[in-house]
Design a protein around this motif. Sequence first.
Motif, PDB file in Angstrom:
ATOM      1  N   THR A  38     106.665 -42.673  29.445  1.00 16.13           N
ATOM      2  CA  THR A  38     105.890 -42.417  30.832  1.00 16.13           C
ATOM      3  C   THR A  38     105.997 -43.525  31.718  1.00 16.13           C
ATOM      4  O   THR A  38     105.701 -43.398  32.783  1.00 16.13           O
ATOM      5  CB  THR A  38     104.467 -41.995  30.559  1.00 16.13           C
ATOM      6  N   ALA A  39     106.106 -44.860  31.242  1.00 13.97           N
ATOM      7  CA  ALA A  39     106.104 -45.862  32.103  1.00 13.97           C
ATOM      8  C   ALA A  39     106.584 -47.203  31.268  1.00 13.97           C
ATOM      9  O   ALA A  39     106.815 -47.231  30.204  1.00 13.97           O
ATOM     10  CB  ALA A  39     104.618 -46.194  32.499  1.00 13.97           C
ATOM     11  N   SER A  40     106.852 -48.133  32.030  1.00  8.48           N
ATOM     12  CA  SER A  40     107.429 -49.512  31.406  1.00  8.48           C
ATOM     13  C   SER A  40     107.286 -50.576  32.496  1.00  8.48           C
ATOM     14  O   SER A  40     106.845 -50.485  33.561  1.00  8.48           O
ATOM     15  CB  SER A  40     109.039 -49.365  31.149  1.00  8.48           C
ATOM     16  N   VAL A  41     107.068 -51.895  31.725  1.00  6.69           N
ATOM     17  CA  VAL A  41     107.058 -53.160  32.541  1.00  6.69           C
ATOM     18  C   VAL A  41     107.973 -54.114  31.805  1.00  6.69           C
ATOM     19  O   VAL A  41     108.160 -54.197  30.867  1.00  6.69           O
ATOM     20  CB  VAL A  41     105.425 -53.623  32.560  1.00  6.69           C
ATOM     21  N   GLY A  42     108.681 -54.650  32.861  1.00  4.92           N
ATOM     22  CA  GLY A  42     109.958 -55.547  32.406  1.00  4.92           C
ATOM     23  C   GLY A  42     109.838 -56.779  32.996  1.00  4.92           C
ATOM     24  O   GLY A  42     108.800 -57.392  33.409  1.00  4.92           O
ATOM     25  N   GLY A  43     111.128 -57.689  32.769  1.00  9.45           N
ATOM     26  CA  GLY A  43     110.921 -58.974  33.181  1.00  9.45           C
ATOM     27  C   GLY A  43     110.913 -60.117  32.264  1.00  9.45           C
ATOM     28  O   GLY A  43     110.808 -60.928  32.672  1.00  9.45           O
ATOM     29  N   PHE A  44     110.692 -59.598  30.914  1.00 10.17           N
ATOM     30  CA  PHE A  44     110.742 -60.444  29.804  1.00 10.17           C
ATOM     31  C   PHE A  44     111.890 -61.271  29.486  1.00 10.17           C
ATOM     32  O   PHE A  44     113.338 -60.504  29.584  1.00 10.17           O
ATOM     33  CB  PHE A  44     109.948 -60.050  28.630  1.00 10.17           C
ATOM     34  N   VAL A  80      96.593 -51.665  31.609  1.00 11.74           N
ATOM     35  CA  VAL A  80      97.234 -50.039  31.522  1.00 11.74           C
ATOM     36  C   VAL A  80      96.289 -49.228  32.270  1.00 11.74           C
ATOM     37  O   VAL A  80      95.276 -48.729  31.748  1.00 11.74           O
ATOM     38  CB  VAL A  80      97.430 -49.607  30.139  1.00 11.74           C
ATOM     39  N   THR A  81      96.406 -48.970  33.659  1.00  9.20           N
ATOM     40  CA  THR A  81      95.437 -48.308  34.245  1.00  9.20           C
ATOM     41  C   THR A  81      95.455 -46.652  34.109  1.00  9.20           C
ATOM     42  O   THR A  81      94.766 -45.854  34.200  1.00  9.20           O
ATOM     43  CB  THR A  81      95.462 -48.615  35.678  1.00  9.20           C
ATOM     44  N   SER A  82      97.066 -46.483  33.615  1.00 12.66           N
ATOM     45  CA  SER A  82      97.313 -44.740  33.480  1.00 12.66           C
ATOM     46  C   SER A  82      98.571 -44.883  32.574  1.00 12.66           C
ATOM     47  O   SER A  82      99.376 -45.967  33.137  1.00 12.66           O
ATOM     48  CB  SER A  82      97.375 -44.216  34.715  1.00 12.66           C
ATOM     49  N   ILE A  83      98.822 -44.267  31.664  1.00 10.29           N
ATOM     50  CA  ILE A  83     100.320 -44.226  30.956  1.00 10.29           C
ATOM     51  C   ILE A  83     101.181 -44.016  31.713  1.00 10.29           C
ATOM     52  O   ILE A  83     102.551 -43.947  31.407  1.00 10.29           O
ATOM     53  CB  ILE A  83     100.154 -43.440  29.468  1.00 10.29           C
ATOM     54  N   THR A  84     100.970 -43.232  32.772  1.00 13.28           N
ATOM     55  CA  THR A  84     102.187 -42.975  33.848  1.00 13.28           C
ATOM     56  C   THR A  84     102.442 -44.086  34.850  1.00 13.28           C
ATOM     57  O   THR A  84     103.311 -43.798  35.796  1.00 13.28           O
ATOM     58  CB  THR A  84     101.747 -41.618  34.324  1.00 13.28           C
ATOM     59  N   ASP A  85     101.540 -44.891  35.103  1.00 15.40           N
ATOM     60  CA  ASP A  85     101.831 -45.973  35.868  1.00 15.40           C
ATOM     61  C   ASP A  85     102.473 -47.396  35.397  1.00 15.40           C
ATOM     62  O   ASP A  85     101.983 -47.586  34.156  1.00 15.40           O
ATOM     63  CB  ASP A  85     100.429 -46.323  36.811  1.00 15.40           C
ATOM     64  N   THR A  86     102.869 -47.968  36.127  1.00 14.93           N
ATOM     65  CA  THR A  86     103.405 -49.518  35.878  1.00 14.93           C
ATOM     66  C   THR A  86     102.372 -50.318  35.342  1.00 14.93           C
ATOM     67  O   THR A  86     101.408 -50.386  36.138  1.00 14.93           O
ATOM     68  CB  THR A  86     104.316 -49.909  36.786  1.00 14.93           C
ATOM     69  N   PRO A  87     102.148 -50.903  34.240  1.00 20.94           N
ATOM     70  CA  PRO A  87     100.899 -51.785  33.857  1.00 20.94           C
ATOM     71  C   PRO A  87     100.875 -52.913  34.895  1.00 20.94           C
ATOM     72  O   PRO A  87     101.858 -53.560  35.270  1.00 20.94           O
ATOM     73  CB  PRO A  87     101.394 -52.361  32.544  1.00 20.94           C
TER      74      PRO A  87
END
Length: 368
Positions: free
Chosen positions: A244-250, A278-285
């Motif tokens: 549903t979402a992800s956050v990268g850059g690591f 995590v504001t929503s599991i469908t939004d980027t953290p």
Amino acid sequence: LKLQFLYFIGAFFRHLPHKMKRAIVLLIKVIWCVGLSPVGDRSTSSEEGNAVAVLSGKGFVSGKSPFSIDVSNPPMLSGNSKDSLSFSETSDVVSANGFLFFADSDTIRTVSAGGAVQSTKSTSEVVMALSPSGSNKLFALLDECELVRYAIDGSGTLSQDGSLEVSDKASYDVTADGDKAYVACETSTHMVDFSSGPSKQWSITASDKARAVAVEPYPGPLYVGDTNAVQIYDLSSAGTPPKTASVGGFGEIQDILVTERMIFVADKSSPGFSVYEVTSITDTPRSIFSFSSGCSEGYGLEADSNYVYLTCKEKLHIFSLDDFRALKIATPVPPTPVPPTPAPPTPAPPTPAPPTPVPPTPIPPTPV
């Protein structure tokens, strides 16, 4: 005068547009974030601590030279002496049922809060990761992605309670929620259900290498540290969960921790520690904090109700969980629904009584 000044400030703020109020609040949070620092830290003398667990006011760090240290008063941590444990080169440590469990090559060591080894359990392969589950279970991920579940008795002794060869890939991490275990094995993340005999339910292909997993209590979601990104999957429906979402850059994720809808990431590249909301599991953290000055290489994470514990190369850091809670966006609590008051039952009309029969009036005989 002070009261008048405060009243003036309050009145001024109250009449600002909503967007400006929000911008001011976020600015205050950013200033707070810049000044946020550990409430305690302790040098580990160049010993790379790869995991940390907490039990009875002590922090236990695994790695090349495992040790314990008093963490009951974190602001004074730098002055606390650390006690070396009687074994070495451990890959993981967890706390469960009042004991510590260390992964030591092909052995799991049960250790008391005092640091003494209580018992040992040999395994068929090298133990790569451990995860407690429920009140008396311990999952162990062995090399080449073999998963074993153990029951823990009152003395901390382990007895095998099922096993499964999940795949033939390299093992990285395991996390459990009840009878379900989520396993990161290089190219994929797998879910294994032990409720009726261990069986693999589904697999998710990693975009790079699945190195770390974390899960919130049922119905999830599931978080996978995929080398340079954290992927979020929705576990609320049956079958293979959708991303549903992800956050990268690591650079190279070593561990992730999830608590109170915050993702804590230990990264082997700078910054070694990052926190996301995590504001929503469908939004980027949403990024709320990173800590590069004191942790260029992060390895392991743990949390309790008050603190987050981070092992970095050469140092153990402790952060106040309240500091991170203060950086989150305030999520309005939905009102508790009030059940409708049942209407009083409509009284049934009384059943009319049958008419009382009137006896016939006798007719007098007619005289002849």
